[in-house]
Design a protein around this motif. Sequence first.
Motif, PDB file in Angstrom:
ATOM      1  N   SER A 176      -3.988   9.876  -3.296  1.00 59.36           N
ATOM      2  CA  SER A 176      -2.633   9.813  -3.866  1.00 59.36           C
ATOM      3  C   SER A 176      -2.373   8.487  -4.568  1.00 59.36           C
ATOM      4  O   SER A 176      -1.393   8.345  -5.295  1.00 59.36           O
ATOM      5  CB  SER A 176      -1.580  10.021  -2.769  1.00 59.36           C
ATOM      6  OG  SER A 176      -1.505   8.894  -1.908  1.00 59.36           O
ATOM      7  N   MET A 177      -3.235   7.499  -4.338  1.00 63.45           N
ATOM      8  CA  MET A 177      -3.053   6.185  -4.936  1.00 63.45           C
ATOM      9  C   MET A 177      -3.713   6.116  -6.310  1.00 63.45           C
ATOM     10  O   MET A 177      -4.871   6.500  -6.466  1.00 63.45           O
ATOM     11  CB  MET A 177      -3.653   5.098  -4.034  1.00 63.45           C
ATOM     12  CG  MET A 177      -3.026   4.996  -2.664  1.00 63.45           C
ATOM     13  SD  MET A 177      -3.824   3.700  -1.663  1.00 63.45           S
ATOM     14  CE  MET A 177      -2.909   3.884  -0.119  1.00 63.45           C
ATOM     15  N   GLU A 178      -2.982   5.627  -7.287  1.00 63.90           N
ATOM     16  CA  GLU A 178      -3.539   5.441  -8.611  1.00 63.90           C
ATOM     17  C   GLU A 178      -4.600   4.340  -8.574  1.00 63.90           C
ATOM     18  O   GLU A 178      -4.385   3.283  -7.982  1.00 63.90           O
ATOM     19  CB  GLU A 178      -2.445   5.070  -9.612  1.00 63.90           C
ATOM     20  CG  GLU A 178      -1.445   6.182  -9.901  1.00 63.90           C
ATOM     21  CD  GLU A 178      -2.085   7.345 -10.655  1.00 63.90           C
ATOM     22  OE1 GLU A 178      -3.106   7.106 -11.340  1.00 63.90           O
ATOM     23  OE2 GLU A 178      -1.583   8.463 -10.542  1.00 63.90           O
ATOM     24  N   THR A 213      -4.126  10.322   1.569  1.00 63.88           N
ATOM     25  CA  THR A 213      -3.528   9.010   1.293  1.00 63.88           C
ATOM     26  C   THR A 213      -4.300   8.287   0.209  1.00 63.88           C
ATOM     27  O   THR A 213      -3.720   7.720  -0.724  1.00 63.88           O
ATOM     28  CB  THR A 213      -3.503   8.158   2.569  1.00 63.88           C
ATOM     29  OG1 THR A 213      -2.672   8.794   3.547  1.00 63.88           O
ATOM     30  CG2 THR A 213      -2.961   6.759   2.282  1.00 63.88           C
ATOM     31  N   ILE A 270       2.357   2.450  -3.311  1.00 61.55           N
ATOM     32  CA  ILE A 270       1.518   3.141  -4.290  1.00 61.55           C
ATOM     33  C   ILE A 270       0.904   4.409  -3.710  1.00 61.55           C
ATOM     34  O   ILE A 270       0.130   5.090  -4.393  1.00 61.55           O
ATOM     35  CB  ILE A 270       0.406   2.216  -4.822  1.00 61.55           C
ATOM     36  CG1 ILE A 270      -0.536   1.798  -3.703  1.00 61.55           C
ATOM     37  CG2 ILE A 270       0.989   1.003  -5.506  1.00 61.55           C
ATOM     38  CD1 ILE A 270      -1.726   0.985  -4.195  1.00 61.55           C
ATOM     39  N   ALA A 271       1.220   4.714  -2.463  1.00 60.89           N
ATOM     40  CA  ALA A 271       0.691   5.925  -1.836  1.00 60.89           C
ATOM     41  C   ALA A 271       1.734   7.035  -1.895  1.00 60.89           C
ATOM     42  O   ALA A 271       2.824   6.895  -1.347  1.00 60.89           O
ATOM     43  CB  ALA A 271       0.298   5.648  -0.391  1.00 60.89           C
ATOM     44  N   ASN A 272       1.401   8.101  -2.560  1.00 59.04           N
ATOM     45  CA  ASN A 272       2.325   9.225  -2.673  1.00 59.04           C
ATOM     46  C   ASN A 272       2.052  10.220  -1.542  1.00 59.04           C
ATOM     47  O   ASN A 272       1.734  11.381  -1.758  1.00 59.04           O
ATOM     48  CB  ASN A 272       2.151   9.901  -4.039  1.00 59.04           C
ATOM     49  CG  ASN A 272       3.185  10.995  -4.275  1.00 59.04           C
ATOM     50  OD1 ASN A 272       4.258  10.992  -3.669  1.00 59.04           O
ATOM     51  ND2 ASN A 272       2.859  11.931  -5.158  1.00 59.04           N
ATOM     52  N   LEU A 324      -4.482   0.355  -7.219  1.00 58.08           N
ATOM     53  CA  LEU A 324      -5.361  -0.158  -6.173  1.00 58.08           C
ATOM     54  C   LEU A 324      -6.126  -1.388  -6.654  1.00 58.08           C
ATOM     55  O   LEU A 324      -6.248  -2.385  -5.941  1.00 58.08           O
ATOM     56  CB  LEU A 324      -6.350   0.925  -5.742  1.00 58.08           C
ATOM     57  CG  LEU A 324      -5.772   2.085  -4.921  1.00 58.08           C
ATOM     58  CD1 LEU A 324      -6.838   3.150  -4.709  1.00 58.08           C
ATOM     59  CD2 LEU A 324      -5.255   1.602  -3.585  1.00 58.08           C
ATOM     60  N   LEU A 374       0.829  -1.212   0.000  1.00 61.08           N
ATOM     61  CA  LEU A 374       0.000   0.000   0.000  1.00 61.08           C
ATOM     62  C   LEU A 374       0.860   1.257   0.000  1.00 61.08           C
ATOM     63  O   LEU A 374       0.596   2.205  -0.734  1.00 61.08           O
ATOM     64  CB  LEU A 374      -0.923  -0.002   1.221  1.00 61.08           C
ATOM     65  CG  LEU A 374      -2.147  -0.904   1.139  1.00 61.08           C
ATOM     66  CD1 LEU A 374      -2.854  -0.961   2.493  1.00 61.08           C
ATOM     67  CD2 LEU A 374      -3.112  -0.405   0.078  1.00 61.08           C
TER      68      LEU A 374
END
Length: 280
Positions: free
Chosen positions: A179-181, A176, A106-108, A185, A103
């Motif tokens: 920010s994930m594509e 959060t 993939i979280a920017n 996900l 997780l």
Amino acid sequence: MTEETQAKSLTPHIIITVIVVIVVIIAYFGFSKGDEQEQSNLPTAVEETIAEPMPESEFDLTDEYATEDNAPVIEEPVIIDMPEPQPVPEPLDTSDATIKTSLLNIANYEAAAKLLVNDDLLRRFVVLTQNIANKSTANNHQVVVEPEEDFKVYNQAGQTFIDAASFKRYTPYVETLTSMETDALVSMLETYKPAMQDIYAEIGDPQDDFKFVMMDAINHLLDTPEVPVPIEVHTDSVMFKFKDERLENLSSPQKQLLRTGPENMRRIKAKLRDIKQAIQ
């Protein structure tokens, strides 16, 4: 004058559906090693034998009268193409550390690591999703930690309203999530789906597909009405409730989503719609 009052924190169980709804990715459980072939025992000694003389051929191949019909037949060897052995897939690592790392990859958002709990993530998510689909909450299965700030209200003209500062408590969770594509996900979801299906079979109907349970949870959250601020509340000496009975009669997950505030809820719903479209 605006009077600020601190009250009991309202746990954001709902945000995880969101942060992990997400989530989760392919498992090949259980693989067995090939049985080792037994080697036959070799003889310890070779007995001497006297070779008998080969019988004379019935036909003299050098005879000028020999023909192809009476010549010995030599068959060509048959070559069979054997398929290459396929690699045995390794079982999926569903440990909390691996899932959390997936997780975070993939979280920017640098604060994301502080928001997720560190134990039993996958099971917590499955139980939470099932409860949301059933329009309830699982108080002991949070997948994210509670906000550090307290829930706040203010009084004005004899009425009590949710303070905007209470909405801001949820901003890191929403940051959060957004920010994930979505593709990343959904990829996680497909990867962990077999593992989640196994967990769901233990707590729900084994015949049900967990994917549709997730869809029900997402649809229930998307059905949450959007209301303008300020949002009036009142207290029964234990906790704050919505003054508007229509809002108070909503399910627990929907009321928790309302408490994130109009802007946060708008962003959460937008992400849920993207995920819903991707997994349909």
